[in-house]
Design a protein around this motif. Sequence first.
Motif, PDB file in Angstrom:
ATOM      1  N   LYS A 156     -10.516  -3.982  30.171  1.00  0.00           N
ATOM      2  CA  LYS A 156     -11.029  -2.904  31.035  1.00  0.00           C
ATOM      3  C   LYS A 156     -11.667  -1.778  30.238  1.00  0.00           C
ATOM      4  O   LYS A 156     -12.604  -1.145  30.706  1.00  0.00           O
ATOM      5  CB  LYS A 156      -9.891  -2.348  31.904  1.00  0.00           C
ATOM      6  N   ASN A 157     -11.148  -1.516  29.053  1.00  0.00           N
ATOM      7  CA  ASN A 157     -11.636  -0.420  28.212  1.00  0.00           C
ATOM      8  C   ASN A 157     -11.788  -0.900  26.765  1.00  0.00           C
ATOM      9  O   ASN A 157     -10.988  -0.551  25.899  1.00  0.00           O
ATOM     10  CB  ASN A 157     -10.658   0.762  28.259  1.00  0.00           C
ATOM     11  N   PRO A 158     -12.816  -1.720  26.487  1.00  0.00           N
ATOM     12  CA  PRO A 158     -12.949  -2.314  25.152  1.00  0.00           C
ATOM     13  C   PRO A 158     -13.083  -1.289  24.025  1.00  0.00           C
ATOM     14  O   PRO A 158     -12.677  -1.561  22.900  1.00  0.00           O
ATOM     15  CB  PRO A 158     -14.193  -3.191  25.262  1.00  0.00           C
ATOM     16  N   GLU A 159     -13.612  -0.110  24.307  1.00  0.00           N
ATOM     17  CA  GLU A 159     -13.766   0.905  23.266  1.00  0.00           C
ATOM     18  C   GLU A 159     -12.404   1.395  22.751  1.00  0.00           C
ATOM     19  O   GLU A 159     -12.285   1.835  21.621  1.00  0.00           O
ATOM     20  CB  GLU A 159     -14.606   2.091  23.762  1.00  0.00           C
ATOM     21  N   GLU A 160     -11.365   1.274  23.564  1.00  0.00           N
ATOM     22  CA  GLU A 160     -10.027   1.686  23.140  1.00  0.00           C
ATOM     23  C   GLU A 160      -9.403   0.685  22.170  1.00  0.00           C
ATOM     24  O   GLU A 160      -8.403   0.998  21.516  1.00  0.00           O
ATOM     25  CB  GLU A 160      -9.112   1.867  24.352  1.00  0.00           C
ATOM     26  N   ALA A 161      -9.977  -0.499  22.053  1.00  0.00           N
ATOM     27  CA  ALA A 161      -9.436  -1.529  21.163  1.00  0.00           C
ATOM     28  C   ALA A 161      -9.867  -1.321  19.710  1.00  0.00           C
ATOM     29  O   ALA A 161      -9.360  -1.985  18.817  1.00  0.00           O
ATOM     30  CB  ALA A 161      -9.867  -2.920  21.636  1.00  0.00           C
ATOM     31  N   ILE A 162     -10.777  -0.399  19.485  1.00  0.00           N
ATOM     32  CA  ILE A 162     -11.231  -0.117  18.121  1.00  0.00           C
ATOM     33  C   ILE A 162     -10.315   0.955  17.544  1.00  0.00           C
ATOM     34  O   ILE A 162     -10.219   2.061  18.069  1.00  0.00           O
ATOM     35  CB  ILE A 162     -12.700   0.336  18.112  1.00  0.00           C
ATOM     36  N   THR A 163      -9.627   0.595  16.492  1.00  0.00           N
ATOM     37  CA  THR A 163      -8.629   1.497  15.917  1.00  0.00           C
ATOM     38  C   THR A 163      -8.674   1.432  14.404  1.00  0.00           C
ATOM     39  O   THR A 163      -9.394   0.623  13.835  1.00  0.00           O
ATOM     40  CB  THR A 163      -7.214   1.140  16.446  1.00  0.00           C
ATOM     41  N   SER A 164      -7.920   2.281  13.771  1.00  0.00           N
ATOM     42  CA  SER A 164      -7.824   2.238  12.311  1.00  0.00           C
ATOM     43  C   SER A 164      -6.370   2.480  11.913  1.00  0.00           C
ATOM     44  O   SER A 164      -5.582   3.020  12.687  1.00  0.00           O
ATOM     45  CB  SER A 164      -8.738   3.284  11.671  1.00  0.00           C
ATOM     46  N   PHE A 165      -6.048   2.060  10.711  1.00  0.00           N
ATOM     47  CA  PHE A 165      -4.716   2.230  10.164  1.00  0.00           C
ATOM     48  C   PHE A 165      -4.864   2.854   8.786  1.00  0.00           C
ATOM     49  O   PHE A 165      -5.889   2.692   8.138  1.00  0.00           O
ATOM     50  CB  PHE A 165      -3.996   0.880  10.056  1.00  0.00           C
ATOM     51  N   ALA A 166      -3.847   3.570   8.342  1.00  0.00           N
ATOM     52  CA  ALA A 166      -3.938   4.232   7.043  1.00  0.00           C
ATOM     53  C   ALA A 166      -2.583   4.261   6.350  1.00  0.00           C
ATOM     54  O   ALA A 166      -1.538   4.245   7.003  1.00  0.00           O
ATOM     55  CB  ALA A 166      -4.461   5.652   7.219  1.00  0.00           C
ATOM     56  N   SER A 167      -2.632   4.312   5.047  1.00  0.00           N
ATOM     57  CA  SER A 167      -1.442   4.450   4.217  1.00  0.00           C
ATOM     58  C   SER A 167      -1.815   5.310   3.023  1.00  0.00           C
ATOM     59  O   SER A 167      -2.930   5.210   2.504  1.00  0.00           O
ATOM     60  CB  SER A 167      -0.966   3.071   3.739  1.00  0.00           C
ATOM     61  N   THR A 168      -0.899   6.158   2.608  1.00  0.00           N
ATOM     62  CA  THR A 168      -1.088   6.945   1.396  1.00  0.00           C
ATOM     63  C   THR A 168      -0.022   6.522   0.409  1.00  0.00           C
ATOM     64  O   THR A 168       1.167   6.543   0.733  1.00  0.00           O
ATOM     65  CB  THR A 168      -0.958   8.455   1.693  1.00  0.00           C
ATOM     66  N   VAL A 169      -0.446   6.120  -0.778  1.00  0.00           N
ATOM     67  CA  VAL A 169       0.496   5.691  -1.805  1.00  0.00           C
ATOM     68  C   VAL A 169       0.510   6.742  -2.904  1.00  0.00           C
ATOM     69  O   VAL A 169      -0.535   7.081  -3.462  1.00  0.00           O
ATOM     70  CB  VAL A 169       0.112   4.305  -2.375  1.00  0.00           C
ATOM     71  N   LYS A 170       1.702   7.250  -3.186  1.00  0.00           N
ATOM     72  CA  LYS A 170       1.860   8.290  -4.203  1.00  0.00           C
ATOM     73  C   LYS A 170       2.633   7.738  -5.395  1.00  0.00           C
ATOM     74  O   LYS A 170       3.758   7.272  -5.249  1.00  0.00           O
ATOM     75  CB  LYS A 170       2.601   9.493  -3.625  1.00  0.00           C
ATOM     76  N   TRP A 171       2.003   7.782  -6.580  1.00  0.00           N
ATOM     77  CA  TRP A 171       2.657   7.340  -7.797  1.00  0.00           C
ATOM     78  C   TRP A 171       3.749   8.334  -8.145  1.00  0.00           C
ATOM     79  O   TRP A 171       3.561   9.549  -8.084  1.00  0.00           O
ATOM     80  CB  TRP A 171       1.638   7.251  -8.926  1.00  0.00           C
ATOM     81  N   LYS A 172       4.912   7.833  -8.534  1.00  0.00           N
ATOM     82  CA  LYS A 172       6.042   8.694  -8.879  1.00  0.00           C
ATOM     83  C   LYS A 172       6.345   8.650 -10.375  1.00  0.00           C
ATOM     84  O   LYS A 172       6.437   9.683 -11.015  1.00  0.00           O
ATOM     85  CB  LYS A 172       7.297   8.302  -8.085  1.00  0.00           C
ATOM     86  N   ASP A 173       6.527   7.436 -10.925  1.00  0.00           N
ATOM     87  CA  ASP A 173       6.889   7.311 -12.328  1.00  0.00           C
ATOM     88  C   ASP A 173       6.810   5.844 -12.734  1.00  0.00           C
ATOM     89  O   ASP A 173       7.165   4.966 -11.943  1.00  0.00           O
ATOM     90  CB  ASP A 173       8.321   7.831 -12.546  1.00  0.00           C
ATOM     91  N   GLY A 174       6.379   5.576 -13.949  1.00  0.00           N
ATOM     92  CA  GLY A 174       6.309   4.192 -14.425  1.00  0.00           C
ATOM     93  C   GLY A 174       5.481   3.350 -13.473  1.00  0.00           C
ATOM     94  O   GLY A 174       4.323   3.658 -13.209  1.00  0.00           O
ATOM     95  N   PHE A 175       6.067   2.295 -12.932  1.00  0.00           N
ATOM     96  CA  PHE A 175       5.385   1.464 -11.940  1.00  0.00           C
ATOM     97  C   PHE A 175       5.887   1.756 -10.524  1.00  0.00           C
ATOM     98  O   PHE A 175       5.611   1.004  -9.600  1.00  0.00           O
ATOM     99  CB  PHE A 175       5.572  -0.023 -12.255  1.00  0.00           C
ATOM    100  N   TYR A 176       6.652   2.834 -10.379  1.00  0.00           N
ATOM    101  CA  TYR A 176       7.233   3.185  -9.083  1.00  0.00           C
ATOM    102  C   TYR A 176       6.303   4.099  -8.291  1.00  0.00           C
ATOM    103  O   TYR A 176       5.805   5.100  -8.795  1.00  0.00           O
ATOM    104  CB  TYR A 176       8.591   3.875  -9.276  1.00  0.00           C
ATOM    105  N   SER A 177       6.071   3.734  -7.023  1.00  0.00           N
ATOM    106  CA  SER A 177       5.279   4.533  -6.094  1.00  0.00           C
ATOM    107  C   SER A 177       5.975   4.545  -4.744  1.00  0.00           C
ATOM    108  O   SER A 177       6.899   3.767  -4.505  1.00  0.00           O
ATOM    109  CB  SER A 177       3.877   3.931  -5.901  1.00  0.00           C
TER     110      SER A 177
END
Length: 110
Positions: free
Chosen positions: A7-28
């Motif tokens: 019924k509302n195909p324009e509402e099916a267009i979405t996005s997803f996001a993630s922010t990865v923050k490095w902390k130490d060594g290989f840990y994020s």
Amino acid sequence: MAEKYKKNPEEAITSFASTVKWKDGFYSEAEVGDYKPVSVDEPEWLSGTGKGPNPVELLLSALGACVGVGFIATASGMVIKVYSVEVDVTGEIDLNVFLGLREGDSGLMK
């Protein structure tokens, strides 16, 4: 859900996001929305501290979850009752190539 987007195909267009923050060594830590941060690390045998799954394991987990969600969405649309879904995903990497010790294809993402 599918009926809503028919019924509302324009509402099916979405996005997803993630922010990865490095902390130490290989840990994020990966931050997604309002959820608790996800620890990302390498195992000790790969010079990490083992505080969480490594990035490849998370990538494989995301792929498996995506396949599972797609299966459930398709089954639901066909009114098929599902009792269980389990998706096994495996990847192989040549760390020699990944670390630049040898030329070639490191695997996994071809």
